[in-house]
Design an enzyme around this catalytic site. Structure first.
Site, PDB file in Angstrom:
ATOM      1  CG  ASP A   1      -2.119   0.894   1.066  1.00 55.31           C
ATOM      2  OD1 ASP A   1      -2.323   1.413  -0.046  1.00 55.31           O
ATOM      3  OD2 ASP A   1      -2.853   1.078   2.052  1.00 55.31           O
TER       4      ASP A   1
ATOM      5  NE  ARG B   1      -1.391   6.434   1.167  1.00 56.76           N
ATOM      6  CZ  ARG B   1      -1.656   5.545   2.113  1.00 56.76           C
ATOM      7  NH1 ARG B   1      -1.514   5.884   3.389  1.00 56.76           N
ATOM      8  NH2 ARG B   1      -2.060   4.337   1.792  1.00 56.76           N
TER       9      ARG B   1
ATOM     10  CB  SER C   1      -8.342  -6.338  -3.041  1.00 55.58           C
ATOM     11  OG  SER C   1      -9.130  -5.195  -3.303  1.00 55.58           O
TER      12      SER C   1
ATOM     13  CG  ASN D   1      -7.624  -3.113  -5.415  1.00 51.75           C
ATOM     14  OD1 ASN D   1      -6.671  -3.872  -5.254  1.00 51.75           O
ATOM     15  ND2 ASN D   1      -7.877  -2.126  -4.575  1.00 51.75           N
TER      16      ASN D   1
ATOM     17  NE  ARG E   1      -2.732  -1.797   4.672  1.00 54.29           N
ATOM     18  CZ  ARG E   1      -3.989  -1.809   4.272  1.00 54.29           C
ATOM     19  NH1 ARG E   1      -4.767  -2.797   4.618  1.00 54.29           N
ATOM     20  NH2 ARG E   1      -4.461  -0.860   3.500  1.00 54.29           N
TER      21      ARG E   1
ATOM     22  CG  LEU F   1      -6.176  -8.896   7.824  1.00 52.25           C
ATOM     23  CD1 LEU F   1      -4.654  -8.814   7.859  1.00 52.25           C
ATOM     24  CD2 LEU F   1      -6.670  -9.821   8.923  1.00 52.25           C
TER      25      LEU F   1
HETATM   26  C1  IPE Z   1      -1.334   0.052  -3.634  1.00 46.64           C
HETATM   27  O1  IPE Z   1      -1.224   1.426  -3.534  1.00 46.64           O
HETATM   28  C2  IPE Z   1      -2.045  -0.313  -4.912  1.00 46.64           C
HETATM   29  C3  IPE Z   1      -2.412  -1.689  -5.183  1.00 46.64           C
HETATM   30  C4  IPE Z   1      -1.648  -2.718  -4.948  1.00 46.64           C
HETATM   31  C5  IPE Z   1      -3.714  -1.893  -5.861  1.00 46.64           C
HETATM   32  P1  IPE Z   1      -2.482   2.433  -3.495  1.00 46.64           P
HETATM   33  O2  IPE Z   1      -2.885   2.727  -4.901  1.00 46.64           O
HETATM   34  O3  IPE Z   1      -3.566   1.881  -2.625  1.00 46.64           O
HETATM   35  O4  IPE Z   1      -1.817   3.727  -2.856  1.00 46.64           O
HETATM   36  P2  IPE Z   1      -2.465   4.830  -1.903  1.00 46.64           P
HETATM   37  O5  IPE Z   1      -3.209   4.120  -0.811  1.00 46.64           O
HETATM   38  O6  IPE Z   1      -3.380   5.646  -2.762  1.00 46.64           O
HETATM   39  O7  IPE Z   1      -1.293   5.613  -1.407  1.00 46.64           O
HETATM   40 MG    MG Z   2      -4.183   2.255  -0.699  1.00 47.75          MG
END
Ligand code: IPE
Ligand code: MG
Length: 217
Positions: free
Chosen positions: A2, A6, A47, A50, A165, A172
């Site tokens: 994750d 950002r 996920s 997603n 994480r 989770l």
């Molecule tokens: C992880 O980063 C992306 C996936 C594995 C789908 P994010 O896209 O969720 O990044 P943030 O939470 O916006 O920073």
């Molecule tokens: Mg994210």
């Protein structure tokens, strides 16, 4: 994994740049993990929730997945990595499903490390699919934890010892709900694209300090 978004935002870059940097982190971590004695590494790549993201971002993630597998498969195979996929990955585009299955088949006898990539994965969805399989195959009084576990996508794999994480989130998010029952949890503020061998080493060191009792005393 994750924090890709950002990471990109902090650099005034489009989100896809964060996802690309996230793939680089995957390369580093997959290379480092076997050296640390990790036998199974599961990456939560996409996920079942997603799909709620904008279509162009979903497309970018699928494109990066295709590119990662195509460009890394030789190296993974050379390094003795067995590649498997968990989640309802069969619902992805047919050409991608073929690529995933061919890659898994090619690396099936490798034993240095198992790399499980969770795609279209949700812990609740996995448990529902396993419950349905139990109900179709067994009388109710023979459905127990072992029977359900044997029908999860992770059947045959050990339960995770450690769940990491990144980016400071303390939840989770539907990851390995059943399997993580006694997993140690480590949260790091580091964003996934900044994760590397040193960060993984630090995380494993933190894990090794934990006293695990599995409900005993
Ligand atoms: C992880 O980063 C992306 C996936 C594995 C789908 P994010 O896209 O969720 O990044 P943030 O939470 O916006 O920073
Ligand atoms: Mg994210």
């Amino acid at each position: 994994m994750d924090g890709n978004g950002r990471w990109a935002k902090a650099r005034h870059l489009p989100r896809v740049a964060g996802h690309r940097a996230g793939v680089e982190a995957v390369r580093r971590v997959v290379e480092a993990a076997p050296d640390l004695g990790i036998e199974v590494l599961t990456l939560y790549a996409f996920s079942s929730e997603n799909w709620k993201r904008p279509a162009d971002e979903v497309g970018d993630l699928m494109g990066l997945l295709r590119h990662y597998i195509r460009s890394e498969i030789d190296e993974l195979h050379r390094n003795g990595i067995r590649l498997i996929f968990i989640g309802n990955y069969k619902a992805l585009k047919p050409d991608l499903v073929t690529l995933l299955e061919t890659s898994a088949e090619r690396t099936r006898d490798n034993s240095r490390m198992t790399l499980a990539i969770a795609l279209n994965y949700g812990g609740q969805d996995e448990i529902v699919r396993a419950a349905r399989a139990c109900a179709a195959e067994l009388p109710a009084d023979q459905i127990d934890a072992a029977a359900l576990e044997a029908r999860l996508d992770t059947a045959g794999l050990p339960a995770p010892d450690l769940v990491v994480r990144t980016s400071g989130e303390q939840r989770l998010s539907n990851f390995l709900l059943w399997q993580a029952a006694y997993a140690e949890f480590v949260v790091t503020d580091r964003l996934w694209p900044d994760f590397d061998r040193a960060a993984l080493t630090e995380t494993v060191a933190e894990f090794s300090q934990r006293e695990r009792r599995f409900g005993g005393r």
